[in-house]
Scaffold this motif. Structure first.
Motif: not given
Length: 286
Positions: A40, A44, A47
């Protein structure tokens, strides 16, 4: 009766596949989480809550890990340290365990059984119990905070199991093979190397894989014996990353480091698992 058996036969086969696929998914899920997090984008990967599949493919975490950020400048060196120590300990363990295993299996001398039992008894001693005397010995010979000292420590720790595997591998071979080589004029050492050792390859590969995996993943001794960051191995480097020593915890870089650590082991095991299983079964039957 035949029609009933025919109607029941697909059911066990279907259940067999369901059970195996379920077990495969159970074991592969953590690996997929690591891989998906590592590919990723850094934003991300950080997150919350994390997603199972990456929205976009990115090698940013690997670039950060091997780049100049987040302590990554040392990660390449730490990767090289792990390779050097693991490969060196593996080669040294193979040589010593082959010679010792052949001696216990084929050479008869007084007290051999007692000495072999004493060697096996060292399995029961945890590594944490010998780390202090090991540190003192390495300090006296000037090998503390030294990759050679760590390599010798790993060899010492893995040698008993290697001797056990190689002794059983040689003991499983018919004596007529060695006798034929001796009659043909081979010396004892030449008969072992040229005749017996090629037949005992599964035991050698099992010893190599066991030693390499144990050395590659070992954390405690590397943390105690290595004090310079430039001499850390991968498990210690991952611990530094996970503790957020270089700032806030970077999940993407951490998972990329975990992926770099486990992928070589998986590839090596898949390539050599046939010999590994054969060598372990030889050890189990003797």
């Amino acid at each position: 009766m035949t029609s009933l058996q025919s109607s029941l036969r697909p059911v066990p086969r279907t259940a067999w596949w369901i059970i195996n696929l379920s077990l495969a998914a159970l074991f592969l899920y953590p690996f997929w989480v690591v891989v998906s997090q590592s590919i990723k984008s850094p934003a991300e990967a950080a997150a919350a809550p994390p997603t199972l599949f990456p929205a976009s493919f990115s090698l940013g975490n690997f670039a950060k890990l091997f780049g100049n950020e987040n302590g990554g400048a040392g990660f390449v060196q730490q990767l090289g340290n792990s390779v050097l120590v693991s490969v060196g300990a593996t080669l040294l363990t193979i040589v010593l365990s082959t010679l010792a295993g052949y001696g216990f299996a084929k050479l008869r001398f007084r007290g051999s059984n007692l000495l072999f039992f004493a060697t096996l008894a060292t399995f029961m001693i945890p590594f944490q119990a010998v780390i202090t005397p090991l540190y003192l010995v390495l300090h006296q010979i000037g090998l503390t905070n030294n990759l050679l000292g760590l390599m010798l420590g790993y060899t010492t720790f893995n040698l008993p199991f290697g001797i056990f595997l190689m002794r059983n591998s040689f003991a499983a071979l018919p004596a007529s093979i060695e006798e034929a080589a001796l009659v043909d004029g081979c010396s004892v050492l030449r008969a072992m190397v040229r005749v017996l050792l090629p037949v005992a390859v599964p035991g050698v590969i099992s010893t190599a894989l066991f030693t390499f995996f144990a050395s590659w993943n070992e954390f405690f001794a590397a943390l105690i014996l290595m004090t310079d960051q430039s001499k850390y191995t991968l498990p210690v480097a991952l611990n530094v990353l996970s503790s957020g020593t270089f700032g806030t915890l970077d999940w993407g870089a951490l998972q990329a480091g975990v992926a770099v650590t486990i992928i070589p082991c998986i590839v090596i095991y898949v390539l050599l698992q046939k010999y590994y299983v054969g060598g372990m079964l030889t050890g189990a039957m003797k």
